[in-house]
Write a protein that holds these residues in place. Sequence first.
Motif, mmCIF file in Angstrom:
data_model
loop_
_atom_site.group_PDB
_atom_site.id
_atom_site.type_symbol
_atom_site.label_atom_id
_atom_site.label_comp_id
_atom_site.label_asym_id
_atom_site.label_seq_id
_atom_site.Cartn_x
_atom_site.Cartn_y
_atom_site.Cartn_z
ATOM 1 N N VAL A 1 47.915 -62.735 -5.824
ATOM 2 C CA VAL A 1 46.563 -62.467 -5.325
ATOM 3 C C VAL A 1 45.571 -62.844 -6.417
ATOM 4 O O VAL A 1 45.699 -62.397 -7.572
ATOM 5 N N ILE A 2 44.609 -63.687 -6.068
ATOM 6 C CA ILE A 2 43.576 -64.134 -7.008
ATOM 7 C C ILE A 2 42.223 -63.677 -6.472
ATOM 8 O O ILE A 2 41.895 -63.920 -5.308
ATOM 9 N N HIS B 1 48.723 -55.416 -8.501
ATOM 10 C CA HIS B 1 48.723 -56.437 -9.554
ATOM 11 C C HIS B 1 48.069 -57.691 -8.989
ATOM 12 O O HIS B 1 48.482 -58.212 -7.954
ATOM 13 N N PHE B 2 47.009 -58.154 -9.650
ATOM 14 C CA PHE B 2 46.335 -59.380 -9.200
ATOM 15 C C PHE B 2 45.651 -60.046 -10.391
ATOM 16 O O PHE B 2 45.601 -59.488 -11.495
ATOM 17 N N TYR B 3 45.132 -61.250 -10.153
ATOM 18 C CA TYR B 3 44.457 -62.020 -11.202
ATOM 19 C C TYR B 3 42.973 -62.135 -10.850
ATOM 20 O O TYR B 3 42.607 -62.319 -9.684
ATOM 21 N N PHE B 4 42.153 -62.041 -11.866
ATOM 22 C CA PHE B 4 40.712 -62.190 -11.689
ATOM 23 C C PHE B 4 40.247 -63.443 -12.421
ATOM 24 O O PHE B 4 40.406 -63.569 -13.636
ATOM 25 N N PHE B 5 39.683 -64.383 -11.666
ATOM 26 C CA PHE B 5 39.108 -65.601 -12.242
ATOM 27 C C PHE B 5 37.592 -65.389 -12.315
ATOM 28 O O PHE B 5 36.882 -65.595 -11.334
ATOM 29 N N ASP C 1 43.204 -51.682 -14.910
ATOM 30 C CA ASP C 1 43.275 -52.164 -16.292
ATOM 31 C C ASP C 1 43.225 -53.693 -16.320
ATOM 32 O O ASP C 1 43.887 -54.362 -15.516
ATOM 33 N N SER C 2 42.476 -54.221 -17.261
ATOM 34 C CA SER C 2 42.293 -55.667 -17.374
ATOM 35 C C SER C 2 42.895 -56.185 -18.657
ATOM 36 O O SER C 2 42.660 -55.632 -19.735
ATOM 37 N N ASN C 3 43.644 -57.258 -18.541
ATOM 38 C CA ASN C 3 44.202 -57.942 -19.706
ATOM 39 C C ASN C 3 43.667 -59.374 -19.715
ATOM 40 O O ASN C 3 44.007 -60.193 -18.857
ATOM 41 N N GLU D 1 44.369 -60.610 -16.103
ATOM 42 C CA GLU D 1 45.467 -60.043 -15.329
ATOM 43 C C GLU D 1 45.121 -58.573 -15.079
ATOM 44 O O GLU D 1 44.920 -57.805 -16.036
ATOM 45 N N GLU D 2 45.038 -58.189 -13.807
ATOM 46 C CA GLU D 2 44.573 -56.854 -13.433
ATOM 47 C C GLU D 2 45.743 -56.008 -12.908
ATOM 48 O O GLU D 2 46.583 -56.502 -12.141
ATOM 49 N N SER D 3 45.754 -54.732 -13.330
ATOM 50 C CA SER D 3 46.808 -53.812 -12.874
ATOM 51 C C SER D 3 46.183 -52.481 -12.495
ATOM 52 O O SER D 3 45.348 -51.941 -13.244
#
Length: 507
Positions: free
Chosen positions: A405-406, A462-466, A485-487, A503-505
């Motif tokens: 998921v983006i 769990h997903f990715y944020f652009f 939480d953001s990495n 990377e978001e959790s």
Amino acid sequence: MVEKENKIRNLIGYILLGCAGLCIVLFAFQISAEDIWYDEVFSMGFIGKDVNTLLHLAARDVHPPLYYLYLKAITESVMALCKNASAIIVSKAASILPLVLLGIVGYIKVARKHGMFTYGLFMLLVTIMPNISNYYVEIRMYSLALFFITFACIIADEIACGEDRLSKWIAFFVLGIMTAYTQYYALVAVVGIYVALGIALILYGKHDKKYRNKNVIRLVVCAVVSVGAYIPWLPVVARQVNTISGNYWIQPLSFRSIFGCIKYIIMPVANNYCAVLIGTALIGLTIAACVVGYVLMIKKNDILIHSIIYIMPLIVVILSGFVLSAMGTPIFVYRYMIPTLGAFWLMMAMIIGRLDIKVWPYILSIALIVAGGVCLKGFYDEEHKKVTLSSEAMETIDCIPKNSVIVTNFDHITALMGYYRPDCYVYIYDGNVDKLIPQMFERCGKTISAEKMNEFAKQNKHFYFFGSFNSREDIVDDWHRLGIDSNELCDILVERYWIKIYEESYQ
């Protein structure tokens, strides 16, 4: 003496042509990257569909379909021969091809009639003058429309100057209708060519009324048949105009926009401000010198005919932009002039080539070459940076696991990720995308409102944020308060977009 001077002019013409050829090679080296921008997403998305779906999507877009059909034919032909070819790189090459075709047409039509010097200068100008070069490496219809319009102007010029064979009229009609189906402002430019040819025929008719009457009738027939050939697309045009009227991103034109048009034509794009000023001054002074030279040559009837035909498309396109803006439909941006600039620079080359003062053609040519060098340097700096950073960006995007998921916060990035990662689910946060995006990419374009973000995070732990722009930090902070939480992983450049990937959790 005259023969020696002609040899020198021809030699200089070949040198100028060689410089144009080197520029084309330089362009070819700038298409090796897999990066595209928002407008190019539509080009790539359309050609990925079958022809019927492509036409359906084009009917709902803001451009006619011929360019997309051309692009699909080129890419599928090349990729059928070379299975490992990149669709993006082949598509970028398809934008260089019209320039090569223009060189062939120019040699046949311009070099033989106006001399090698004029032809070489024209090819160099149409290659390196401000803003033009960008569209030889962009997956859009501008270079194809430039080829059609310049070719149509050359044919119209031949007709106006006495070459009225039926084959000329057929070519003129075909080029006109192909241009009209390529881009709407290119269609407006074709109207300008028809008007210019009508005026030129009347001027020529002072000396030969029979020629005038016969060819004015042919011109009217071509216009009527062209309208008939465009009738199938007119309902689409009406629907598109109603869709964008009063609801489009382009700002209305004002009196200052006239200077904006002039700046777009003569101001180089470069990082060095001093170089930009020098380049702009050289191009501006050269055009001013051409105007003076033109006035001195105005008694020569054919130069008047040439100028009407080659400059009218640009004038009509600009005027139509102002008229539409005044009517409440501001749908003109400066790049819409690009297809008409081939004819414009051909006219400048013809004037310089005809100057009677022996040294001036070479002085003006040198001025334009220096200014063109500034343009080319700016183009190279920008495009080479993209090529250099593209591979890292593509590797990063490709590393995102399948079915991930983006989430994005900018519709351009949403569309890009929909194209690059059709195997992932791509959302836009607190925004919307163009209605065609979900039709091109099934998993792309759904909206997540700020109010629904907590619920979304619970469903997708769990997903990715652009993230784009400075607002991405604020968004990440807001999400942190929701327990996300953001990495931060990396920054990447995709064409013109700097993107920070997180990377978001959800805990």
